[in-house]
Design a protein around this motif. Structure first.
Motif, mmCIF file in Angstrom:
data_model
loop_
_atom_site.group_PDB
_atom_site.id
_atom_site.type_symbol
_atom_site.label_atom_id
_atom_site.label_comp_id
_atom_site.label_asym_id
_atom_site.label_seq_id
_atom_site.Cartn_x
_atom_site.Cartn_y
_atom_site.Cartn_z
ATOM 1 N N LEU A 197 54.974 22.583 70.195
ATOM 2 C CA LEU A 197 54.957 23.246 68.893
ATOM 3 C C LEU A 197 54.952 24.766 69.040
ATOM 4 O O LEU A 197 55.482 25.472 68.178
ATOM 5 N N TYR A 256 60.378 15.696 65.474
ATOM 6 C CA TYR A 256 59.009 15.211 65.650
ATOM 7 C C TYR A 256 58.726 13.970 64.811
ATOM 8 O O TYR A 256 57.963 13.099 65.225
ATOM 9 N N THR A 257 59.343 13.850 63.648
ATOM 10 C CA THR A 257 59.182 12.647 62.841
ATOM 11 C C THR A 257 59.803 11.449 63.551
ATOM 12 O O THR A 257 59.213 10.360 63.584
#
Length: 154
Positions: free
Chosen positions: A114, A140-141
């Motif tokens: 991140l 990321y999902t």
């Protein structure tokens, strides 16, 4: 460690380099979990997560409006540490067999990607920031979804 002295007697530079190598090894475990040595992650520390949290908070507050810099820094810092604590307590209450600090350590190292994503978002013009961040959100999902699917099978 070639010398025959204990950690209290070793030079400061050797102690710092040992800790830097340890942080680097744990970051590599996060970046490439297939080749991760589980023993490396069991030997927890909070230096790496602290450094990564400070980097993320500093980076996000750097680009915040002047009157919100302190609020952004504090919010990121509190969200990372309280969030890691809540996730860890939840895992322990569900019967996980991991120590509290070991879990906080692993979660702290997991914010390393991140940091990179935040930095990459700042490299694009402001009017195209959403176009840069949206693929990161999807990325990321999708990874989270794959983890949920894999966890459901086991």
């Amino acid at each position: 460690m070639g010398a025959d002295y204990g950690t209290l007697d070793e030079p400061v530079t050797e102690t710092i380099m040992r800790d830097v190598r340890m942080v680097g090894n744990k970051m590599m475990c996060v970046l490439n979990p297939r080749k991760a040595n589980i023993q490396t992650l069991k030997d927890w520390d909070l230096w790496g997560p602290l450094i990564l949290c400070l980097m993320l908070a500093t980076l996000l507050s750097w680009f915040a409006p002047y009157e919100q810099k302190s609020l952004v820094f504090a919010s990121v810092f509190v969200i990372v540490w309280c969030g890691a604590a809540v996730v860890t307590v939840n895992a322990l209450l569900l019967g996980g067999n991991i120590s509290f600090f070991q879990s906080v350590c692993v979660l702290g190292y997991c914010i390393f990607p991140l940091n990179i994503a935040s930095f990459m978002g700042e490299l694009v013009p402001p009017n195209r920031k959403a176009l840069a961040v949206y693929p990161l959100f999807l990325f990321y999902t999708a990874i989270g979804w794959l983890i949920l699917i894999a966890a459901k099978r086991s």
